[in-house]
Design a protein around this motif. Structure first.
Motif, PDB file in Angstrom:
ATOM      1  N   LEU A  42       6.758   9.606  -0.150  1.00 36.12           N
ATOM      2  CA  LEU A  42       5.919   8.721  -0.172  1.00 36.12           C
ATOM      3  C   LEU A  42       6.005   7.638   0.587  1.00 36.12           C
ATOM      4  O   LEU A  42       7.338   7.382   1.256  1.00 36.12           O
ATOM      5  CB  LEU A  42       5.821   8.150  -1.828  1.00 36.12           C
ATOM      6  CG  LEU A  42       5.721   9.020  -2.685  1.00 36.12           C
ATOM      7  CD1 LEU A  42       5.661   8.462  -4.219  1.00 36.12           C
ATOM      8  CD2 LEU A  42       4.294   9.758  -2.724  1.00 36.12           C
ATOM      9  N   GLY A  87       0.979  10.652  -1.566  1.00 36.30           N
ATOM     10  CA  GLY A  87       0.895  11.428  -2.651  1.00 36.30           C
ATOM     11  C   GLY A  87      -0.029  12.592  -2.587  1.00 36.30           C
ATOM     12  O   GLY A  87      -0.751  12.786  -1.719  1.00 36.30           O
ATOM     13  N   CYS A 128       5.418   3.237   1.515  1.00 36.72           N
ATOM     14  CA  CYS A 128       4.870   2.058   1.000  1.00 36.72           C
ATOM     15  C   CYS A 128       5.237   0.891   2.464  1.00 36.72           C
ATOM     16  O   CYS A 128       6.217   1.042   2.830  1.00 36.72           O
ATOM     17  CB  CYS A 128       6.163   1.495  -0.163  1.00 36.72           C
ATOM     18  SG  CYS A 128       5.689  -0.118  -0.500  1.00 36.72           S
ATOM     19  N   THR A 143      -0.121   5.516  -5.858  1.00 35.30           N
ATOM     20  CA  THR A 143      -0.433   7.063  -5.227  1.00 35.30           C
ATOM     21  C   THR A 143      -0.202   7.959  -6.371  1.00 35.30           C
ATOM     22  O   THR A 143       0.906   7.981  -6.850  1.00 35.30           O
ATOM     23  CB  THR A 143      -0.079   7.142  -3.905  1.00 35.30           C
ATOM     24  OG1 THR A 143      -0.358   8.348  -3.228  1.00 35.30           O
ATOM     25  CG2 THR A 143       1.876   7.421  -4.108  1.00 35.30           C
ATOM     26  N   GLN A 144      -1.173   8.738  -6.498  1.00 31.80           N
ATOM     27  CA  GLN A 144      -1.184   9.829  -7.299  1.00 31.80           C
ATOM     28  C   GLN A 144      -0.083  11.170  -7.138  1.00 31.80           C
ATOM     29  O   GLN A 144      -0.589  11.731  -6.093  1.00 31.80           O
ATOM     30  CB  GLN A 144      -2.214  10.282  -8.075  1.00 31.80           C
ATOM     31  CG  GLN A 144      -2.465  11.202  -8.868  1.00 31.80           C
ATOM     32  CD  GLN A 144      -1.894  10.785 -10.390  1.00 31.80           C
ATOM     33  OE1 GLN A 144      -2.356   9.403 -10.878  1.00 31.80           O
ATOM     34  NE2 GLN A 144      -0.946  11.359 -11.061  1.00 31.80           N
ATOM     35  N   VAL A 160       0.850  -1.107   0.152  1.00 26.86           N
ATOM     36  CA  VAL A 160      -0.066   0.021  -0.052  1.00 26.86           C
ATOM     37  C   VAL A 160       0.779   1.364   0.001  1.00 26.86           C
ATOM     38  O   VAL A 160       1.816   1.497   1.044  1.00 26.86           O
ATOM     39  CB  VAL A 160      -1.011  -0.105   1.159  1.00 26.86           C
ATOM     40  CG1 VAL A 160      -1.808   1.048   1.197  1.00 26.86           C
ATOM     41  CG2 VAL A 160      -1.784  -1.109   1.170  1.00 26.86           C
ATOM     42  N   GLU A 161       0.586   1.925  -0.954  1.00 25.19           N
ATOM     43  CA  GLU A 161       1.325   3.214  -1.032  1.00 25.19           C
ATOM     44  C   GLU A 161       0.472   4.563  -0.482  1.00 25.19           C
ATOM     45  O   GLU A 161      -0.720   4.295  -0.657  1.00 25.19           O
ATOM     46  CB  GLU A 161       1.776   3.546  -2.601  1.00 25.19           C
ATOM     47  CG  GLU A 161       2.474   2.479  -3.456  1.00 25.19           C
ATOM     48  CD  GLU A 161       1.690   1.792  -4.162  1.00 25.19           C
ATOM     49  OE1 GLU A 161       2.157   1.115  -4.986  1.00 25.19           O
ATOM     50  OE2 GLU A 161       0.384   1.442  -3.802  1.00 25.19           O
ATOM     51  N   SER A 162       1.196   5.544   0.103  1.00 29.15           N
ATOM     52  CA  SER A 162       0.722   6.709   0.413  1.00 29.15           C
ATOM     53  C   SER A 162       1.258   8.011   0.307  1.00 29.15           C
ATOM     54  O   SER A 162       2.578   7.635   0.129  1.00 29.15           O
ATOM     55  CB  SER A 162      -0.237   6.412   1.874  1.00 29.15           C
ATOM     56  OG  SER A 162       1.062   6.272   2.754  1.00 29.15           O
ATOM     57  N   ARG A 167       6.994   4.837 -11.560  1.00 26.10           N
ATOM     58  CA  ARG A 167       6.199   5.860 -11.811  1.00 26.10           C
ATOM     59  C   ARG A 167       5.616   5.603 -13.228  1.00 26.10           C
ATOM     60  O   ARG A 167       6.245   5.158 -14.128  1.00 26.10           O
ATOM     61  CB  ARG A 167       6.446   7.173 -11.516  1.00 26.10           C
ATOM     62  CG  ARG A 167       7.643   7.665 -12.408  1.00 26.10           C
ATOM     63  CD  ARG A 167       7.963   9.052 -12.252  1.00 26.10           C
ATOM     64  NE  ARG A 167       9.298   9.657 -12.809  1.00 26.10           N
ATOM     65  CZ  ARG A 167       9.767  10.559 -12.591  1.00 26.10           C
ATOM     66  NH1 ARG A 167       9.526  11.339 -11.546  1.00 26.10           N
ATOM     67  NH2 ARG A 167      10.909  10.899 -13.563  1.00 26.10           N
ATOM     68  N   TYR A 216       4.178   3.857  -7.935  1.00 27.28           N
ATOM     69  CA  TYR A 216       4.152   2.438  -7.301  1.00 27.28           C
ATOM     70  C   TYR A 216       5.190   2.277  -6.691  1.00 27.28           C
ATOM     71  O   TYR A 216       6.326   2.437  -6.814  1.00 27.28           O
ATOM     72  CB  TYR A 216       4.052   1.542  -8.373  1.00 27.28           C
ATOM     73  CG  TYR A 216       2.526   1.512  -9.370  1.00 27.28           C
ATOM     74  CD1 TYR A 216       2.972   2.482 -10.455  1.00 27.28           C
ATOM     75  CD2 TYR A 216       1.743   1.073  -9.225  1.00 27.28           C
ATOM     76  CE1 TYR A 216       1.854   2.680 -11.225  1.00 27.28           C
ATOM     77  CE2 TYR A 216       0.430   1.111 -10.108  1.00 27.28           C
ATOM     78  CZ  TYR A 216       0.581   1.996 -11.298  1.00 27.28           C
ATOM     79  OH  TYR A 216      -0.432   2.269 -12.129  1.00 27.28           O
ATOM     80  N   LEU A 237       1.791   8.263 -11.482  1.00 28.47           N
ATOM     81  CA  LEU A 237       1.072   7.496 -10.532  1.00 28.47           C
ATOM     82  C   LEU A 237       2.431   6.928 -10.289  1.00 28.47           C
ATOM     83  O   LEU A 237       2.872   5.894 -10.870  1.00 28.47           O
ATOM     84  CB  LEU A 237       0.121   6.448 -11.086  1.00 28.47           C
ATOM     85  CG  LEU A 237      -0.670   5.615 -10.245  1.00 28.47           C
ATOM     86  CD1 LEU A 237      -1.413   6.222  -9.014  1.00 28.47           C
ATOM     87  CD2 LEU A 237      -1.485   4.688 -10.735  1.00 28.47           C
TER      88      LEU A 237
END
Length: 127
Positions: free
Chosen positions: A20, A9, A22, A121-122, A5-7, A38, A98, A96
């Motif tokens: 970011l 962004g 992970c 995550t964008q 899970v990425e966060s 990305r 990853y 995006l």
């Protein structure tokens, strides 16, 4: 089911910074080679930063040329998290992002080397 899970962004102006993260509820990320990738609209996914697993001697991160000196990849093994600190962001960094994990060793910037992927995550960079 294994999940990354990425966060972290968001939408920022040029020159700003983002960090970011992970993480995984199942994988002990210290045991995995990790890569950050990305993908911008209309472009192929590219490797941004990568690091071998945490075994053995000290590990270090490598970067695609376009982010060297601006991005820093790191790990917090105690929390099983991996970070990508992004600074001096440019519009061309928008994508995006990853994270991906490879069972032991080093995956480099090569997508096919990685076994697990997050959903991304964008990151948007515009004025």
């Amino acid at each position: 089911q294994v999940q990354l899970v990425e966060s972290g962004g968001g939408s920022v102006q040029p020159g700003a910074s983002l960090r970011l993260s992970c993480e995984s509820s199942i994988l002990v990320l210290e045991k995995y080679g990790i890569g950050w990738f990305r993908q911008a609209p209309g472009k192929e996914r590219e490797g941004v930063a990568w690091m071998s697993d945490g075994g053995g001697s000290a590990t270090y991160a490598s970067y695609v040329n376009s982010v060297k000196g601006r991005f820093t990849m790191s790990r917090d093994n105690a929390k099983s998290q991996v970070f990508l600190q992004m600074g001096s962001l440019r519009p061309e960094d928008a994508a995006l992002y990853y994270c991906a994990a490879k069972r032991s060793g080093w995956g480099g910037p090569y997508e096919r080397e990685y076994d697990y992927w997050g959903k991304g995550t964008q990151v948007t960079v515009s004025s």
